[in-house]
Scaffold this motif. Sequence first.
Motif, PDB file in Angstrom:
ATOM      1  N   ALA A  19       0.819  -1.208   0.000  1.00 52.35           N
ATOM      2  CA  ALA A  19       0.000   0.000   0.000  1.00 52.35           C
ATOM      3  C   ALA A  19       0.851   1.256   0.000  1.00 52.35           C
ATOM      4  O   ALA A  19       0.500   2.247  -0.615  1.00 52.35           O
ATOM      5  CB  ALA A  19      -0.930  -0.003   1.207  1.00 52.35           C
ATOM      6  N   THR A  20       1.997   1.222   0.691  1.00 53.52           N
ATOM      7  CA  THR A  20       2.789   2.453   0.781  1.00 53.52           C
ATOM      8  C   THR A  20       4.190   2.334   0.203  1.00 53.52           C
ATOM      9  O   THR A  20       4.929   3.303   0.199  1.00 53.52           O
ATOM     10  CB  THR A  20       2.888   2.918   2.245  1.00 53.52           C
ATOM     11  OG1 THR A  20       3.239   1.799   3.048  1.00 53.52           O
ATOM     12  CG2 THR A  20       1.583   3.475   2.724  1.00 53.52           C
ATOM     13  N   PHE A  21       4.555   1.156  -0.291  1.00 52.30           N
ATOM     14  CA  PHE A  21       5.865   0.955  -0.937  1.00 52.30           C
ATOM     15  C   PHE A  21       7.030   1.278  -0.029  1.00 52.30           C
ATOM     16  O   PHE A  21       8.028   1.818  -0.486  1.00 52.30           O
ATOM     17  CB  PHE A  21       5.999   1.811  -2.190  1.00 52.30           C
ATOM     18  CG  PHE A  21       4.917   1.579  -3.161  1.00 52.30           C
ATOM     19  CD1 PHE A  21       4.759   0.343  -3.722  1.00 52.30           C
ATOM     20  CD2 PHE A  21       4.055   2.584  -3.497  1.00 52.30           C
ATOM     21  CE1 PHE A  21       3.750   0.114  -4.618  1.00 52.30           C
ATOM     22  CE2 PHE A  21       3.043   2.360  -4.391  1.00 52.30           C
ATOM     23  CZ  PHE A  21       2.895   1.122  -4.944  1.00 52.30           C
ATOM     24  N   LEU A  22       6.932   0.965   1.246  1.00 53.58           N
ATOM     25  CA  LEU A  22       8.063   1.249   2.111  1.00 53.58           C
ATOM     26  C   LEU A  22       8.966   0.026   2.181  1.00 53.58           C
ATOM     27  O   LEU A  22       8.496  -1.103   2.171  1.00 53.58           O
ATOM     28  CB  LEU A  22       7.570   1.627   3.498  1.00 53.58           C
ATOM     29  CG  LEU A  22       6.756   2.912   3.485  1.00 53.58           C
ATOM     30  CD1 LEU A  22       6.286   3.258   4.872  1.00 53.58           C
ATOM     31  CD2 LEU A  22       7.586   4.035   2.918  1.00 53.58           C
ATOM     32  N   GLY A  23      10.256   0.300   2.278  1.00 49.97           N
ATOM     33  CA  GLY A  23      11.220  -0.784   2.377  1.00 49.97           C
ATOM     34  C   GLY A  23      11.377  -1.569   1.097  1.00 49.97           C
ATOM     35  O   GLY A  23      11.727  -2.750   1.106  1.00 49.97           O
TER      36      GLY A  23
ATOM     37  N   PHE B 142      12.322  14.159  12.745  1.00 46.13           N
ATOM     38  CA  PHE B 142      13.098  13.325  11.810  1.00 46.13           C
ATOM     39  C   PHE B 142      14.402  12.880  12.455  1.00 46.13           C
ATOM     40  O   PHE B 142      14.758  11.700  12.459  1.00 46.13           O
ATOM     41  CB  PHE B 142      13.441  14.090  10.534  1.00 46.13           C
ATOM     42  CG  PHE B 142      12.266  14.403   9.671  1.00 46.13           C
ATOM     43  CD1 PHE B 142      11.105  13.659   9.780  1.00 46.13           C
ATOM     44  CD2 PHE B 142      12.312  15.445   8.765  1.00 46.13           C
ATOM     45  CE1 PHE B 142      10.014  13.953   8.985  1.00 46.13           C
ATOM     46  CE2 PHE B 142      11.224  15.741   7.972  1.00 46.13           C
ATOM     47  CZ  PHE B 142      10.078  14.995   8.084  1.00 46.13           C
TER      48      PHE B 142
ATOM     49  N   CYS C  99      13.341   2.133   4.613  1.00 47.07           N
ATOM     50  CA  CYS C  99      12.266   3.119   4.744  1.00 47.07           C
ATOM     51  C   CYS C  99      11.146   2.584   5.618  1.00 47.07           C
ATOM     52  O   CYS C  99      10.435   3.348   6.249  1.00 47.07           O
ATOM     53  CB  CYS C  99      11.679   3.485   3.400  1.00 47.07           C
ATOM     54  SG  CYS C  99      12.769   3.266   2.033  1.00 47.07           S
TER      55      CYS C  99
ATOM     56  N   LEU D  25      11.656   3.756   9.417  1.00 45.25           N
ATOM     57  CA  LEU D  25      11.361   5.175   9.648  1.00 45.25           C
ATOM     58  C   LEU D  25       9.917   5.476   9.271  1.00 45.25           C
ATOM     59  O   LEU D  25       9.229   6.228   9.954  1.00 45.25           O
ATOM     60  CB  LEU D  25      12.320   6.058   8.848  1.00 45.25           C
ATOM     61  CG  LEU D  25      12.142   7.554   9.043  1.00 45.25           C
ATOM     62  CD1 LEU D  25      12.428   7.929  10.481  1.00 45.25           C
ATOM     63  CD2 LEU D  25      13.025   8.362   8.127  1.00 45.25           C
ATOM     64  N   GLY D  26       9.454   4.844   8.180  1.00 51.38           N
ATOM     65  CA  GLY D  26       8.075   5.059   7.747  1.00 51.38           C
ATOM     66  C   GLY D  26       7.094   4.651   8.833  1.00 51.38           C
ATOM     67  O   GLY D  26       6.111   5.344   9.073  1.00 51.38           O
TER      68      GLY D  26
ATOM     69  N   LEU E 185       7.010   7.425  11.297  1.00 54.27           N
ATOM     70  CA  LEU E 185       6.402   8.652  10.781  1.00 54.27           C
ATOM     71  C   LEU E 185       4.898   8.488  10.608  1.00 54.27           C
ATOM     72  O   LEU E 185       4.125   9.409  10.905  1.00 54.27           O
ATOM     73  CB  LEU E 185       7.038   9.042   9.442  1.00 54.27           C
ATOM     74  CG  LEU E 185       8.464   9.574   9.543  1.00 54.27           C
ATOM     75  CD1 LEU E 185       9.020   9.860   8.168  1.00 54.27           C
ATOM     76  CD2 LEU E 185       8.513  10.828  10.389  1.00 54.27           C
ATOM     77  N   PHE E 186       4.460   7.296  10.156  1.00 52.04           N
ATOM     78  CA  PHE E 186       3.020   7.066  10.028  1.00 52.04           C
ATOM     79  C   PHE E 186       2.373   7.047  11.407  1.00 52.04           C
ATOM     80  O   PHE E 186       1.261   7.543  11.574  1.00 52.04           O
ATOM     81  CB  PHE E 186       2.733   5.758   9.294  1.00 52.04           C
ATOM     82  CG  PHE E 186       2.676   5.926   7.808  1.00 52.04           C
ATOM     83  CD1 PHE E 186       1.835   6.859   7.241  1.00 52.04           C
ATOM     84  CD2 PHE E 186       3.470   5.168   6.973  1.00 52.04           C
ATOM     85  CE1 PHE E 186       1.779   7.037   5.872  1.00 52.04           C
ATOM     86  CE2 PHE E 186       3.433   5.337   5.603  1.00 52.04           C
ATOM     87  CZ  PHE E 186       2.588   6.275   5.058  1.00 52.04           C
TER      88      PHE E 186
END
Lengths: 242, 215
Positions: A19-23, A85, A125, A128-129, A132-133
């Motif tokens: 869904a979010t393309f992280l990592g 951050f 990502c 950290l994502g 952040l989410f």
Amino acid sequence: MEHIELFFKSIFIDNMVFATFLGMCSYLAVSKKVSTAVGLGAAVIFVLAVTVPLNWLLDQYILKDGALAWLGEEYASYDLSFLSFIMFIATIATMVQLVEIIVEKFSPSLYNSLGIFLPLIAVNCAILGGSLFMQSREIPSLGLAFTYGIGSGIGWFLAILAIAAIREKIRYSSVPPALRGLGITFIITGLMAIGFMSFGGMLTGGDEKKEEKPAVEAKVKEVKVKEEKAKEIVAENTNINE
Amino acid sequence: MGLLSKKDAALIKDPLLDNNPITIQVLGICSALAITAELKASIVMSISVLFVLGVGNVVISLMRNIIPSKIRIIVQLIVVATLVIIVDLVLKAFAYELSKTLSVFVGLIITNCIIMGRFEAFALGNGPWRSFLDGIGNAVGYGIILIAVGFFRELLGSGTLLGFKVLGDPIEKTGLYAIGYENNGFMLLSPMALIVVGIIIWVQRSKNKSLIEEA
């Protein structure tokens, strides 16, 4: 109940990869063999489960607008959220170092097979994502932050496991030469993401019902109040007439 | 080009096509996919990465002799995080709407593998000028793919480019819509980003056979 809901939501509906393309970087690089994929997936679950609650505490008691109020009244107006951050990434880098030491100590074979990718978790990502989410979705409690961390870790684990298994099988198929390797992996991931979209209806249906009920109840109440008022008015009028 | 020697020019040219960070080195995919539903967001993202990678590479390259190698990852992360905070605050100040669309993905520039990858592979071993060129080259190579994906997704998905209705008005049935053309809303959903990048890789490798991976 909300724990279970958030858990499934973070695994299937808001899946980190689909869904979010992280990592995606490590997802593509480490998914050639199932065994290494499992190792990296487990490491991601662990790091997410630790860092998301930790960063939740940081966010709640240090970074948020007015979060420093516990230090005294004169600090209540501070807003340090622009530092989030740098604080989040520092926490993550430290935790990853810790995981690296633990894995090296207890499972040298896993350490060797993960090789360069363990330090790369720090720049994954997904980690950290996750934090952040967690911040942008305003997760309300420490327990829920933990659930969210674990859930999204498991979601990532599932994704890398699935793609690694498919890539092991696909070695025996004749893929067009120019698509071999990276290209076909992208397209398979796209198709898997389409599949995962079907989970989208799983929880939203429930949400709508929940929202409807109070709305209906409120309307019923409104109508009742109006009726009572009307009765009172009628009663008053009859009194006056008498 | 008097300013650039042949070697330096190669630093900029190589990452544009034959050593592209996204399609060949497989770095920095996350942001490439998530924010490309609109062309505008892709352009802003490319410029942000250009700034962070250009400046970051120079900073790391200047400090390369005084960074102890054991803690270099943390040092790199701090440098990137500082630059990204600057980008984030500038975006919030001058393009608030856009910074809302990009949401957490501005912050995720920190963990964009391209940046750490270039720091590790290039800036730690080369002088500031060459590192700067390398940073610019890689960021532009990244930007090209981002903008290409954004272009196709916005054009086919909503029939607009940068918000202008280039294919006519879908409601009043002008332009292409008059002859029965329909927007493909599927292009706006996230899975299509993956498939578009997959197709770009396919096209690129069919043209340059030396890039084909062995099965």
